[in-house]
Write an enzyme that holds these catalytic residues in place. Sequence first.
Site, mmCIF file in Angstrom:
data_model
loop_
_atom_site.group_PDB
_atom_site.id
_atom_site.type_symbol
_atom_site.label_atom_id
_atom_site.label_comp_id
_atom_site.label_asym_id
_atom_site.label_seq_id
_atom_site.Cartn_x
_atom_site.Cartn_y
_atom_site.Cartn_z
ATOM 1 N N ASP A 10 0.868 -1.178 0.000
ATOM 2 C CA ASP A 10 0.000 0.000 0.000
ATOM 3 C C ASP A 10 0.903 1.225 0.000
ATOM 4 O O ASP A 10 2.094 1.135 0.287
ATOM 5 C CB ASP A 10 -0.904 0.008 1.244
ATOM 6 C CG ASP A 10 -1.795 1.245 1.298
ATOM 7 O OD1 ASP A 10 -2.440 1.557 0.282
ATOM 8 O OD2 ASP A 10 -1.828 1.928 2.343
ATOM 9 N N SER A 11 0.296 2.374 -0.277
ATOM 10 C CA SER A 11 1.056 3.621 -0.233
ATOM 11 C C SER A 11 1.566 3.918 1.178
ATOM 12 O O SER A 11 2.509 4.666 1.344
ATOM 13 C CB SER A 11 0.158 4.765 -0.698
ATOM 14 O OG SER A 11 -1.036 4.777 0.063
ATOM 15 N N TYR A 42 -0.474 8.572 -2.187
ATOM 16 C CA TYR A 42 -0.473 8.407 -3.646
ATOM 17 C C TYR A 42 -1.716 9.092 -4.260
ATOM 18 O O TYR A 42 -1.742 9.355 -5.454
ATOM 19 C CB TYR A 42 -0.572 6.922 -4.026
ATOM 20 C CG TYR A 42 0.661 6.053 -3.818
ATOM 21 C CD1 TYR A 42 1.810 6.506 -3.175
ATOM 22 C CD2 TYR A 42 0.653 4.733 -4.293
ATOM 23 C CE1 TYR A 42 2.903 5.672 -2.996
ATOM 24 C CE2 TYR A 42 1.745 3.897 -4.121
ATOM 25 C CZ TYR A 42 2.866 4.366 -3.471
ATOM 26 O OH TYR A 42 3.950 3.528 -3.302
ATOM 27 N N GLY A 43 -2.720 9.306 -3.430
ATOM 28 C CA GLY A 43 -4.056 9.666 -3.923
ATOM 29 C C GLY A 43 -4.187 10.991 -4.649
ATOM 30 O O GLY A 43 -5.177 11.217 -5.328
ATOM 31 N N CYS A 73 -4.087 -0.893 -1.932
ATOM 32 C CA CYS A 73 -4.352 0.528 -2.160
ATOM 33 C C CYS A 73 -5.454 0.753 -3.210
ATOM 34 O O CYS A 73 -5.326 0.292 -4.358
ATOM 35 C CB CYS A 73 -3.038 1.164 -2.638
ATOM 36 S SG CYS A 73 -3.115 2.930 -2.836
ATOM 37 N N THR A 75 -6.100 3.535 -4.666
ATOM 38 C CA THR A 75 -5.551 4.403 -5.706
ATOM 39 C C THR A 75 -4.772 3.604 -6.752
ATOM 40 O O THR A 75 -4.933 3.800 -7.959
ATOM 41 C CB THR A 75 -4.649 5.470 -5.051
ATOM 42 O OG1 THR A 75 -5.436 6.211 -4.115
ATOM 43 C CG2 THR A 75 -4.045 6.398 -6.061
ATOM 44 N N GLU A 152 -5.325 9.695 9.710
ATOM 45 C CA GLU A 152 -3.932 9.572 10.162
ATOM 46 C C GLU A 152 -3.660 10.423 11.401
ATOM 47 O O GLU A 152 -2.763 10.127 12.169
ATOM 48 C CB GLU A 152 -2.977 9.910 9.020
ATOM 49 C CG GLU A 152 -3.148 8.866 7.936
ATOM 50 C CD GLU A 152 -2.024 8.782 6.941
ATOM 51 O OE1 GLU A 152 -1.247 9.736 6.841
ATOM 52 O OE2 GLU A 152 -1.947 7.735 6.267
ATOM 53 N N CYS A 186 -11.255 3.417 -0.299
ATOM 54 C CA CYS A 186 -9.912 3.833 0.121
ATOM 55 C C CYS A 186 -9.584 3.097 1.413
ATOM 56 O O CYS A 186 -10.468 2.878 2.254
ATOM 57 C CB CYS A 186 -9.918 5.349 0.319
ATOM 58 S SG CYS A 186 -8.470 5.997 1.156
ATOM 59 N N THR A 187 -8.312 2.756 1.544
ATOM 60 C CA THR A 187 -7.866 1.956 2.694
ATOM 61 C C THR A 187 -8.253 2.542 4.050
ATOM 62 O O THR A 187 -8.437 1.808 5.021
ATOM 63 C CB THR A 187 -6.325 1.856 2.672
ATOM 64 O OG1 THR A 187 -5.781 3.171 2.430
ATOM 65 C CG2 THR A 187 -5.853 0.891 1.619
ATOM 66 N N HIS A 188 -8.340 3.882 4.109
ATOM 67 C CA HIS A 188 -8.544 4.520 5.420
ATOM 68 C C HIS A 188 -10.002 4.547 5.881
ATOM 69 O O HIS A 188 -10.272 4.771 7.050
ATOM 70 C CB HIS A 188 -8.033 5.960 5.380
ATOM 71 C CG HIS A 188 -6.543 6.084 5.301
ATOM 72 N ND1 HIS A 188 -5.791 5.442 4.340
ATOM 73 C CD2 HIS A 188 -5.663 6.777 6.071
ATOM 74 C CE1 HIS A 188 -4.509 5.744 4.517
ATOM 75 N NE2 HIS A 188 -4.399 6.551 5.559
HETATM 76 N N1 DGL Z 1 -3.989 3.920 0.257
HETATM 77 C C1 DGL Z 1 -4.682 4.984 -0.441
HETATM 78 C C2 DGL Z 1 -5.945 4.431 -1.089
HETATM 79 O O1 DGL Z 1 -6.501 3.445 -0.676
HETATM 80 C C3 DGL Z 1 -4.996 6.143 0.473
HETATM 81 C C4 DGL Z 1 -3.798 6.956 0.899
HETATM 82 C C5 DGL Z 1 -3.088 7.608 -0.267
HETATM 83 O O2 DGL Z 1 -3.627 8.564 -0.866
HETATM 84 O O3 DGL Z 1 -2.018 7.133 -0.599
HETATM 85 O O4 DGL Z 1 -6.407 4.993 -2.052
#
Ligand code: DGL
Length: 271
Positions: A10-11, A42-43, A73, A75, A152, A186-188
Site C-alpha cells: 500500500d502507499s 499516492y491519492g 491501495c 488508488t 492519520e 480507500c484503505t482509510h
Molecule cells: N492507500 C490509499 C488508497 O486506498 C490512500 C492513501 C493515499 O492517498 O495514498 O487509495
Amino acid sequence: MDERPIGVFDSGLGGLTVVKRLMEFLPGENIIYLGDTGRVPYGGRSRGTIMKYARQDISFLLKFDIKAVIAACGTVSTNGLEDIAGDYHIPVRGVLGPTAKAAVRETRSGRIGIIGTKASILSGAYDRRIMELMPQAQITSNACPLFVPMAEEGRITDGDVALDAVAREYLEPMKSADVDTLIMGCTHYPLIRPTIERIMGPRVRLIDPGEETARSLRDQLKSDGLLNGRDQGGKYKYFVTDSTEGFAETGSLFLNAAIDGSVEHVSLEDF
Ligand code: DGL
C-alpha cells in the site's frame, strides 16, 4: 499446499485495514507487507507516478518467494494495476474487481455510491467496472481527500466535530442520489465506518474493499490449490520506506490489533 507468503503493499499504513481482513479470512497464511510510508499519499498523484511507485513496490515484494501480490491501495487498484498485472509470473491483484462485484451483488435499486481518493475517483475505474457488470446502474462518486489526513491524525471517533462536518459535506451527494450501496474505496475509510454508517443511515450497505478482496483471494487460492493448509498461525513481516518509529502504534490503529511480527525499513531506490 503452498507455504509461500502473500505479498501485500500500500502507499502507507492504510493497507493494514486490508491485512486485517486477510488475517480473518486466511488466518494460516503468512503475509509480507510493504507500506510506502516515505511517499504516502499516492491519492493526489498522476497515474504515471502511481504506476511507477506500484512497480517498485511489487519488485520489492518479488525479492521474496511469494505466491501472490495484493495491492491493498484503492488508488493503485484504480490507476492501471490491471494493465501491468500480466507482466508478473504470479497473480497480482487489487481491490477493484472484488469490490465492484460486491456492490453489484448488494444493490437493490442499482444506485451505487463510490468514495475514494482524488486519483481513484478521477480514474473512473469503479464506474466502468460496475457498468460492465450492471449497465443500468446509476453511479454517484465523490473524492474525499480530507478523510486520509484526518484518519492519520486519529480523528476517527464517531462524534468528532471536524470529522462529522467533513463527512456530511462529502456524503451529501450520496444522500441526494439516494444510493443504497456505498463503496468505501480507500484503505482509510473502514476506520471511520461508524460515522459514514450513521450519516448514510441503516438502509445503506457499505462495501469494504478489504473484506471483499480477502474473500475473493481465499476462494482463488483454494480453487488453484495454493492455500498453505493451516487454519491458524500465520506469520507476518512488515516493511516501511520511512522510519519504523511509531509503526507499532499507528499500525495497530489500522490493523485494529497489536502488531505481531518484525518491522524493517527498506529503500526502494534500487527497485
Ligand atoms: N492507500 C490509499 C488508497 O486506498 C490512500 C492513501 C493515499 O492517498 O495514498 O487509495
